[in-house]
Design a protein around this motif. Structure first.
Motif, mmCIF file in Angstrom:
data_model
loop_
_atom_site.group_PDB
_atom_site.id
_atom_site.type_symbol
_atom_site.label_atom_id
_atom_site.label_comp_id
_atom_site.label_asym_id
_atom_site.label_seq_id
_atom_site.Cartn_x
_atom_site.Cartn_y
_atom_site.Cartn_z
ATOM 1 N N LYS A 112 6.349 -2.264 1.052
ATOM 2 C CA LYS A 112 7.712 -1.500 1.247
ATOM 3 C C LYS A 112 7.077 -0.293 2.129
ATOM 4 O O LYS A 112 7.635 -0.012 3.091
ATOM 5 C CB LYS A 112 8.536 -1.118 0.157
ATOM 6 N N THR A 113 6.354 0.418 1.436
ATOM 7 C CA THR A 113 5.757 1.839 2.095
ATOM 8 C C THR A 113 5.306 1.624 3.377
ATOM 9 O O THR A 113 5.517 2.431 4.516
ATOM 10 C CB THR A 113 4.810 2.251 1.169
ATOM 11 N N LEU A 114 4.440 0.414 3.528
ATOM 12 C CA LEU A 114 3.602 0.193 4.861
ATOM 13 C C LEU A 114 4.552 -0.036 6.071
ATOM 14 O O LEU A 114 4.487 0.304 6.973
ATOM 15 C CB LEU A 114 2.668 -0.764 4.712
ATOM 16 N N ILE A 115 5.525 -0.860 5.478
ATOM 17 C CA ILE A 115 6.712 -1.356 6.453
ATOM 18 C C ILE A 115 7.391 -0.174 6.931
ATOM 19 O O ILE A 115 7.772 0.041 8.087
ATOM 20 C CB ILE A 115 7.601 -2.446 5.759
ATOM 21 N N ASP A 120 1.820 -1.433 12.314
ATOM 22 C CA ASP A 120 2.057 -2.685 13.087
ATOM 23 C C ASP A 120 1.471 -3.940 12.639
ATOM 24 O O ASP A 120 1.995 -4.969 13.024
ATOM 25 C CB ASP A 120 1.039 -2.239 14.534
ATOM 26 N N GLY A 121 0.665 -3.911 11.715
ATOM 27 C CA GLY A 121 0.289 -5.269 10.734
ATOM 28 C C GLY A 121 -0.264 -4.674 9.590
ATOM 29 O O GLY A 121 -0.704 -3.512 9.216
ATOM 30 N N ILE A 122 -0.438 -5.638 8.525
ATOM 31 C CA ILE A 122 -1.130 -5.559 7.244
ATOM 32 C C ILE A 122 -1.956 -6.666 7.120
ATOM 33 O O ILE A 122 -2.182 -7.567 7.371
ATOM 34 C CB ILE A 122 0.164 -5.710 6.269
ATOM 35 N N LEU A 123 -3.204 -5.918 6.502
ATOM 36 C CA LEU A 123 -4.321 -6.686 6.087
ATOM 37 C C LEU A 123 -3.849 -6.962 4.550
ATOM 38 O O LEU A 123 -3.965 -5.763 3.994
ATOM 39 C CB LEU A 123 -5.610 -6.312 6.587
#
Lengths: 327, 327
Positions: A112-115, A120-123
C-alpha cells in the motif's frame, strides 16, 4: 540563496529560451551541442535541481522501484538488493527498500505504501499468494525467489527442487541413511520446493527420516537443533543460516561436525566458505538473480509490456567440510 | 475498474462530504468514530490509494529518506540499514537505498539524485569532507560512522579510537610485540581513527610494527596478506572482513591462527563468532547505530531543527579464539 532556483533562472543565466532549457533537462528534443553546454554550465553554476517530483506528475513515472524482502540483514537478501540496485542505478532508477520479516500484515501495508508513493514497479520476495488480490494492476511486480500460480506477474528464481534432490542423492551415495530435514516456512515458495524434493527423495530411497519446520534464520537453527533427540547421519537444512545455528548448537554440546554428524545448507552466502567447518551447500547465483530482477522490471516498464516469462537459474552443489563419506 | 478512484468516489460511497474524507485520509482534524469507520470501509471497498505524490507537493514532504552507503552486501551496512528502516517504517517513512562503493563521483551523483527526488533527509556513510560543498542546505543530513569538521550536520558514530587502543593494549599485555596493522581507506573517518589509535599506541609502547593500507573488504584482506613477508606476532585488521581475508590467506599457506600468528578484526558482524577460528574483535552496536540515525533524522524533521549533537556509542572488546596469550 534561499529562493528556489527555477528553469527561468537557468534560461536567463544561459541566455536561451525556457523551452530550450526544458529540452536539455528532460532530454525531450535535440539541442545544439554549444547551446546544451551553456545550459549545463548555468545549471552547475546556480546549483539547480530539476524538480523530479513535479516532473513525475507530468510524465507519469517516478523512476523509483520498491523492493519488499524479509530481512536485509540476511546476506542472501543483501546480495539480491545489491544486484538489483546496481542495475537500476545504471538506468537512473532508485530503489526503496522495505523489510517485512515474512509478516503478511506488514507486507500488505508495504504494498500500500509503495503504491501510494507511486513507485513504477515492485520487486517482491514475500510469503505467498495473498498478494494477487492486493496488487494494483497498474504497478508492475517481479517476484524474486518466489513463484505463485498467477500469470499476471514476472518471476526470477532458481531451480530449488532439482538442486536439493541432487544434494540428497550425493549424501545417499556417501552412505548417509538417517536424515533430519529442517525446512523453512512452508508458505515460502523456495522452502516448499526444497521440502518437496526431500519428500520425493525420502519416498524413492526409503530412508529413515524426520522433518522439522523452522525459519530461514540462525536463531531458528539453534532452537530446532535443541529438539533433536536421536542424532541422524545428516541434518539437511533448507538454508545456510539454519545450518549455522544447527552447527553452533552441536558444537555447544561437544559434538563434532562432520565426524559425529554431517550438516548441509542452501544458498552459499559469502560466509559459508569461511564457516567452521566450511559448509557443504547449494550455490545460488544470488547477485545475478537480483540483477536480473532489476533488468526484468526495467524491460517491462520501458517496453510497456505486462510481464515476461519466468527466468530460472540452475544451482550448483558445493561439497565442503561439513559432510563426510560415512563407512 | 480502470478509472482512478478519487476522494469524491469515497465520499459518495460513504455518504459523507469530501472534506470529511480528507480529514480521515490526512488525519488532519478529528472525525467521529462511526463516520471514520464508514470512510475506511469505503476506502477498503473501492481499493482507494490516496495520492501521496500529489499530497507531498501540497504539504512539502515525501516521507522518504535516502541512505548512501558503500555496499549493502557488507553485513555492517546491512545491519545499519535494517536498524534505520525499522525505526523509519514505524513512523511511516520509506528508505531509498544507494550503494556508492566509496566512490566520490558516484556519491556526488547520488546526492543529486536523492535531492531531485525530494527526499526529506539523507543518511550518509561515505568517504569524506567533499559533501559540505554539495549538500543543499534544505536537505537534512545525518552522518553514520563518519564525522567531518562541519557543524551543519548531525552525526552518529562509535568511539573508534578508544576501543582500538584498548584492543592493542590487550594484545600487548598478552605478550604480542611485533605488529602488522592493516588499515581501511584513510579518507574514511572510522579508518582514520583506528589508524590514529594504532600510531599513538606504537609510539607509546615502542613496539615493532608495519602498516599497510587496505579497504574494508574480504578481497582486500586476501591481497594485502600476500604482501606480508615476515610473520608478526599479530595482524590487527581495521575491520572483520579484512581479517577474514587475512586468515583465509594464512590457512591457504598452512599457517595456523592463532598458534602461528594472532589476527584481530573490528565491528563484530554476526558471522565473526561463527568464523573459524571465532574472531577476536571489537563489537560496535551496529543495529542501534542505524536505528539512532533514523531517530535523529526523524527528530530533525519533526521538530524542524537544523542538527542535533553528536551521538557517540562506546565499543566493547570481544576476545575469542583468533588470538592467544604468547609466551
Amino acid at each position: 540563496m534561499n529562493r528556489q532556483i527555477t528553469i527561468k533562472d537557468i534560461a536567463k543565466e544561459a541566455g536561451v529560451s525556457i523551452s530550450t532549457v526544458s529540452r536539455v533537462v528532460n532530454s525531450s528534443l535535440p539541442v545544439k551541442k554549444e547551446t546544451k553546454e551553456k545550459v549545463l554550465k548555468a545549471i552547475e553554476k546556480l546549483n539547480y535541481y530539476p524538480d523530479s517530483l513535479a516532473r513525475s506528475l507530468r510524465v507519469g513515472y517516478t523512476k523509483t522501484i520498491g523492493i519488499i524482502i524479509p530481512n536485509i540483514a540476511n546476506p542472501f537478501f543483501a546480495t539480491i538488493v545489491r544486484g538489483a540496485e546496481d542495475f537500476l542505478r545504471s538506468k537512473g532508477f532508485s530503489l526503496m527498500i522495505c523489510n517485512s520479516d515474512n509478516n503478511i500484515v506488514e507486507e500488505k501495508k508495504l504494498f500500500k505504501t509503495l503504491i501510494e508513493k507511486k513507485v513504477d514497479g515492485i520487486l517482491y520476495s514475500g510469503i505467498g499468494d495473498h498478494v494477487e488480490s492486493l496488487i494494483n494492476k497498474n504497478v508492475k511486480t517481479v517476484f524474486i525467489d518466489r513463484i505463485i500460480k498467477s500469470n499476471k506477474f514476472s518471476y526470477v528464481c532458481s531451480n530449488n527442487y532439482n538442486a536439493m534432490y541432487k544434494l540428497l542423492e550425493y549424501l545417499y551415495n556417501s552412505n548417509h541413511r538417517k536424515f533430519i530435514f529442517i525446512s523453512g516456512q512452508k508458505e515460502i515458495f523456495s522452502a516448499a520446493e526444497r521440502l518437496r524434493a526431500f519428500q520425493d527423495f525420502a519416498n524413492e530411497y526409503k530412508i529413515d527420516f524426520k522433518i522439522y519446520e523452522g525459519e530461514y534464520t540462525h536463531e531458528s537453527g539453534l532452537s530446532v537443533a535443541k529438539k533433536i533427540k536421536n542424532l541422524p547421519d545428516v541434518v539437511v537444512c533448507a538454508n545456510d543460516l539454519l545450518a549455522y545455528g544447527v552447527i553452533e548448537h552441536f558444537k555447544s554440546k561437544g559434538l563434532k561436525v562432520p565426524k559425529d554428524v554431517s550438516v548441509t545448507g542452501y544458498d552459499d552466502i559469502a560466509f559459508s566458505k569461511m564457516f567452521s567447518p566450511p559448509l557443504t551447500t547449494v550455490k545460488q547465483p544470488i547477485y545475478e538473480m537480483g540483477k536480473t530482477a532489476g533488468e526484468m522490471i526495467f524491460t517491462i516498464l520501458s517496453k510497456k509490456i505486462d510481464h515476461i516469462p519466468v527466468k530460472q537459474f540452475e544451482n550448483e552443489i558445493i561439497i565442503r567440510e561439513s559432510t563426510r563419506r560415512r563407512n
